[in-house]
Design a protein around this motif. Structure first.
Motif, PDB file in Angstrom:
ATOM      1  N   ASP A  46       0.942  -1.247  -0.005  1.00  0.00           N
ATOM      2  CA  ASP A  46      -0.080   0.086   0.150  1.00  0.00           C
ATOM      3  C   ASP A  46       0.862   1.430   0.035  1.00  0.00           C
ATOM      4  O   ASP A  46       0.508   2.275  -0.700  1.00  0.00           O
ATOM      5  N   TRP A  47       1.708   1.394   0.581  1.00  0.00           N
ATOM      6  CA  TRP A  47       2.860   2.370   1.012  1.00  0.00           C
ATOM      7  C   TRP A  47       3.636   2.490  -0.212  1.00  0.00           C
ATOM      8  O   TRP A  47       3.751   3.568  -0.525  1.00  0.00           O
ATOM      9  N   LEU A  48       4.047   1.574  -0.840  1.00  0.00           N
ATOM     10  CA  LEU A  48       4.645   1.491  -2.394  1.00  0.00           C
ATOM     11  C   LEU A  48       3.690   2.259  -3.225  1.00  0.00           C
ATOM     12  O   LEU A  48       4.035   3.009  -4.078  1.00  0.00           O
ATOM     13  N   ASN A  49       2.460   1.817  -3.231  1.00  0.00           N
ATOM     14  CA  ASN A  49       1.511   2.188  -4.625  1.00  0.00           C
ATOM     15  C   ASN A  49       1.038   3.585  -4.351  1.00  0.00           C
ATOM     16  O   ASN A  49       0.484   4.029  -5.425  1.00  0.00           O
ATOM     17  N   ASP A 172      10.525   9.363  -9.495  1.00  0.00           N
ATOM     18  CA  ASP A 172      10.887   8.595  -8.393  1.00  0.00           C
ATOM     19  C   ASP A 172       9.841   7.692  -7.902  1.00  0.00           C
ATOM     20  O   ASP A 172      10.077   6.839  -6.875  1.00  0.00           O
ATOM     21  N   SER A 173       8.718   7.292  -8.748  1.00  0.00           N
ATOM     22  CA  SER A 173       7.843   6.533  -8.067  1.00  0.00           C
ATOM     23  C   SER A 173       7.499   5.415  -9.239  1.00  0.00           C
ATOM     24  O   SER A 173       7.501   5.695 -10.473  1.00  0.00           O
ATOM     25  N   ILE A 174       6.702   4.496  -9.184  1.00  0.00           N
ATOM     26  CA  ILE A 174       6.197   3.454  -9.878  1.00  0.00           C
ATOM     27  C   ILE A 174       5.261   4.244 -10.881  1.00  0.00           C
ATOM     28  O   ILE A 174       5.221   4.025 -12.305  1.00  0.00           O
ATOM     29  N   HIS A 175       4.286   4.866 -10.476  1.00  0.00           N
ATOM     30  CA  HIS A 175       3.211   5.353 -11.028  1.00  0.00           C
ATOM     31  C   HIS A 175       3.672   6.612 -12.342  1.00  0.00           C
ATOM     32  O   HIS A 175       3.556   6.486 -13.296  1.00  0.00           O
ATOM     33  N   SER A 185       8.543   9.328 -23.581  1.00  0.00           N
ATOM     34  CA  SER A 185       9.759  10.022 -23.263  1.00  0.00           C
ATOM     35  C   SER A 185      10.683   9.150 -22.712  1.00  0.00           C
ATOM     36  O   SER A 185      10.383   8.093 -22.246  1.00  0.00           O
ATOM     37  N   TYR A 186      12.010   9.746 -22.583  1.00  0.00           N
ATOM     38  CA  TYR A 186      13.085   8.961 -22.056  1.00  0.00           C
ATOM     39  C   TYR A 186      12.745   9.264 -20.535  1.00  0.00           C
ATOM     40  O   TYR A 186      12.401  10.571 -20.326  1.00  0.00           O
ATOM     41  N   VAL A 187      12.693   8.260 -19.586  1.00  0.00           N
ATOM     42  CA  VAL A 187      12.514   8.649 -18.153  1.00  0.00           C
ATOM     43  C   VAL A 187      13.573   8.121 -17.334  1.00  0.00           C
ATOM     44  O   VAL A 187      14.355   7.013 -17.379  1.00  0.00           O
ATOM     45  N   ILE A 188      14.226   9.167 -16.459  1.00  0.00           N
ATOM     46  CA  ILE A 188      15.441   8.941 -15.295  1.00  0.00           C
ATOM     47  C   ILE A 188      14.648   8.827 -14.060  1.00  0.00           C
ATOM     48  O   ILE A 188      14.026   9.713 -13.885  1.00  0.00           O
ATOM     49  N   ALA A 189      14.751   7.810 -13.527  1.00  0.00           N
ATOM     50  CA  ALA A 189      14.235   7.674 -12.125  1.00  0.00           C
ATOM     51  C   ALA A 189      15.589   7.993 -11.127  1.00  0.00           C
ATOM     52  O   ALA A 189      16.579   7.448 -11.213  1.00  0.00           O
ATOM     53  N   ILE A 190      14.914   8.793 -10.094  1.00  0.00           N
ATOM     54  CA  ILE A 190      16.098   8.924  -9.003  1.00  0.00           C
ATOM     55  C   ILE A 190      15.781   8.255  -7.788  1.00  0.00           C
ATOM     56  O   ILE A 190      14.625   8.213  -7.262  1.00  0.00           O
ATOM     57  N   GLU A 191      16.736   7.592  -7.081  1.00  0.00           N
ATOM     58  CA  GLU A 191      16.782   6.659  -6.173  1.00  0.00           C
ATOM     59  C   GLU A 191      16.129   7.573  -4.675  1.00  0.00           C
ATOM     60  O   GLU A 191      16.675   8.953  -4.876  1.00  0.00           O
ATOM     61  N   GLY A 192      15.585   6.735  -3.936  1.00  0.00           N
ATOM     62  CA  GLY A 192      15.393   7.617  -2.561  1.00  0.00           C
ATOM     63  C   GLY A 192      13.958   7.299  -2.033  1.00  0.00           C
ATOM     64  O   GLY A 192      13.779   7.004  -0.738  1.00  0.00           O
ATOM     65  N   SER A 193      13.075   7.465  -2.755  1.00  0.00           N
ATOM     66  CA  SER A 193      11.666   7.224  -2.362  1.00  0.00           C
ATOM     67  C   SER A 193      11.210   5.966  -1.948  1.00  0.00           C
ATOM     68  O   SER A 193      10.536   5.392  -1.160  1.00  0.00           O
ATOM     69  N   ILE A 194      11.494   5.209  -2.987  1.00  0.00           N
ATOM     70  CA  ILE A 194      11.235   3.557  -3.073  1.00  0.00           C
ATOM     71  C   ILE A 194      12.676   2.953  -3.358  1.00  0.00           C
ATOM     72  O   ILE A 194      13.590   3.543  -3.853  1.00  0.00           O
ATOM     73  N   GLU A 195      12.732   1.643  -2.948  1.00  0.00           N
ATOM     74  CA  GLU A 195      13.812   0.768  -3.205  1.00  0.00           C
ATOM     75  C   GLU A 195      14.124   0.772  -4.816  1.00  0.00           C
ATOM     76  O   GLU A 195      13.320   0.835  -5.783  1.00  0.00           O
ATOM     77  N   PHE A 197      14.822  -1.539  -7.064  1.00  0.00           N
ATOM     78  CA  PHE A 197      14.343  -2.564  -7.800  1.00  0.00           C
ATOM     79  C   PHE A 197      12.937  -2.199  -8.357  1.00  0.00           C
ATOM     80  O   PHE A 197      12.878  -2.615  -9.531  1.00  0.00           O
ATOM     81  N   PHE A 198      12.126  -1.353  -7.723  1.00  0.00           N
ATOM     82  CA  PHE A 198      11.005  -0.856  -8.174  1.00  0.00           C
ATOM     83  C   PHE A 198      11.139   0.354  -9.274  1.00  0.00           C
ATOM     84  O   PHE A 198      10.154   0.664  -9.829  1.00  0.00           O
ATOM     85  N   LEU A 199      12.239   0.725  -9.248  1.00  0.00           N
ATOM     86  CA  LEU A 199      12.693   1.803 -10.500  1.00  0.00           C
ATOM     87  C   LEU A 199      13.010   1.008 -11.688  1.00  0.00           C
ATOM     88  O   LEU A 199      13.291   2.043 -12.866  1.00  0.00           O
ATOM     89  N   MET A 200      13.226   0.065 -11.877  1.00  0.00           N
ATOM     90  CA  MET A 200      13.755  -0.816 -12.892  1.00  0.00           C
ATOM     91  C   MET A 200      13.118  -0.584 -14.351  1.00  0.00           C
ATOM     92  O   MET A 200      13.904  -0.858 -15.361  1.00  0.00           O
ATOM     93  N   ASP A 201      12.024  -0.082 -14.259  1.00  0.00           N
ATOM     94  CA  ASP A 201      11.297   0.136 -15.679  1.00  0.00           C
ATOM     95  C   ASP A 201      11.825   1.619 -16.199  1.00  0.00           C
ATOM     96  O   ASP A 201      11.446   1.704 -17.848  1.00  0.00           O
ATOM     97  N   ALA A 202      12.284   2.357 -15.590  1.00  0.00           N
ATOM     98  CA  ALA A 202      12.827   3.592 -16.049  1.00  0.00           C
ATOM     99  C   ALA A 202      14.061   3.340 -17.297  1.00  0.00           C
ATOM    100  O   ALA A 202      14.620   2.265 -17.009  1.00  0.00           O
ATOM    101  N   ASP A 203      14.339   4.226 -18.085  1.00  0.00           N
ATOM    102  CA  ASP A 203      15.609   3.955 -18.828  1.00  0.00           C
ATOM    103  C   ASP A 203      16.848   4.163 -18.103  1.00  0.00           C
ATOM    104  O   ASP A 203      17.789   3.551 -18.765  1.00  0.00           O
ATOM    105  N   TYR A 204      17.021   4.953 -17.172  1.00  0.00           N
ATOM    106  CA  TYR A 204      18.194   5.252 -16.540  1.00  0.00           C
ATOM    107  C   TYR A 204      17.696   5.546 -14.959  1.00  0.00           C
ATOM    108  O   TYR A 204      16.859   5.954 -14.487  1.00  0.00           O
ATOM    109  N   ILE A 205      18.637   5.157 -14.040  1.00  0.00           N
ATOM    110  CA  ILE A 205      18.532   5.288 -12.668  1.00  0.00           C
ATOM    111  C   ILE A 205      19.598   6.099 -12.166  1.00  0.00           C
ATOM    112  O   ILE A 205      21.008   5.903 -12.569  1.00  0.00           O
ATOM    113  N   ILE A 206      19.512   7.123 -11.323  1.00  0.00           N
ATOM    114  CA  ILE A 206      20.442   7.817 -10.647  1.00  0.00           C
ATOM    115  C   ILE A 206      20.373   7.896  -9.299  1.00  0.00           C
ATOM    116  O   ILE A 206      19.182   7.805  -8.598  1.00  0.00           O
ATOM    117  N   THR A 207      21.352   8.414  -8.684  1.00  0.00           N
ATOM    118  CA  THR A 207      21.316   8.582  -7.125  1.00  0.00           C
ATOM    119  C   THR A 207      21.158   9.848  -6.476  1.00  0.00           C
ATOM    120  O   THR A 207      20.546  10.162  -5.555  1.00  0.00           O
TER     121      THR A 207
END
Length: 222
Positions: A46-49, A172-175, A185-195, A197-207
């Motif tokens: 629930d918290w994740l979603n 920073d979220s699954i949604h 678009s090209y999506v870059i996910a930033i770590e921090g809000s969720i683990e 693992f749940f950001l893997m659908d992004a094109d690139y992950i940054i810290t």
């Protein structure tokens, strides 16, 4: 990264909570405080979603998870008071955002695309003067469909008169990631809000935003 090098990037579209402002932990504190008053319990999924969801989506989940016997408008009012109080005391920009903002502003159109409603965005603006940093702001009231639907980002692109391949989306979220990808678009996910693992659908992950600065510098070299 190679597919970015042939694109003429003209805009960066940012999610707000957990990307531009360090608010996700504050939402968690306020939501947990509200729910505890009525013995409503969220599990980890629930918290994740609810990360990246609208206020309406949050309260839909609350009422679906419990037999809470209080009018929805009263519960929402209580929740708003709690989050505003916490934000007023503790809200600040994400680490690194202010430093790279001036660099990005010179080169790109900047848009804020958030699931947060306009009244709370106005409150945040009073605290951080966030509106003046963006060429465009899309809030929950600007669309009928919200993340994970692409509509918020598509509306932003339309108002900026840009195509999806001319925009980079920071989430920073699954949604949010689903919405950005569905918008094309090209999506870059930033770590921090969720683990991560749940950001893997992004094109690139940054810290951090410093990683984003390096990515965009590489783009401009090609």
């Amino acid at each position: 990264m190679n597919k970015l090098f042939n694109q003429n990037i003209k805009a960066i579209l940012f999610d707000m909570d957990g990307v531009v402002i360090d608010s996700e932990k504050l939402y968690y504190q306020s939501e947990k405080k509200l729910l505890s008053q009525y013995d409503v319990v969220f599990d980890d999924s629930d918290w994740l979603n609810i990360r990246g969801c609208t206020e309406k989506q949050f309260y839909n989940l609350v009422y679906s998870k419990s037999n809470i016997n209080i009018p929805r408008n009263i519960l929402i009012s209580q929740g708003r008071k709690i989050i505003k109080k916490i934000l007023t005391k503790k809200l600040q920009y994400m680490n690194g955002f202010s430093e790279i903002y001036s660099i990005f502003k010179q080169k790109y159109k900047l848009a804020l695309v958030t699931s947060t409603g306009p009244k709370l965005v106005n409150h945040i603006d009073k605290l951080l003067s966030i509106r003046k940093k963006f060429d465009l702001i899309i809030t929950a009231s600007d669309t009928n469909l919200h993340k994970p639907n692409p509509d918020p980002y598509l509306i932003a692109m339309n108002r900026l008169n840009l195509k999806s391949n001319e925009c980079i989306i920071i989430e920073d979220s699954i949604h949010g990631i689903k919405a950005g990808k569905a918008a094309g678009s090209y999506v870059i996910a930033i770590e921090g809000s969720i683990e991560k693992f749940f950001l893997m659908d992004a094109d690139y992950i940054i810290t951090s935003f410093y990683d984003l600065k390096n990515i965009l510098t590489d783009i401009n070299k090609h």
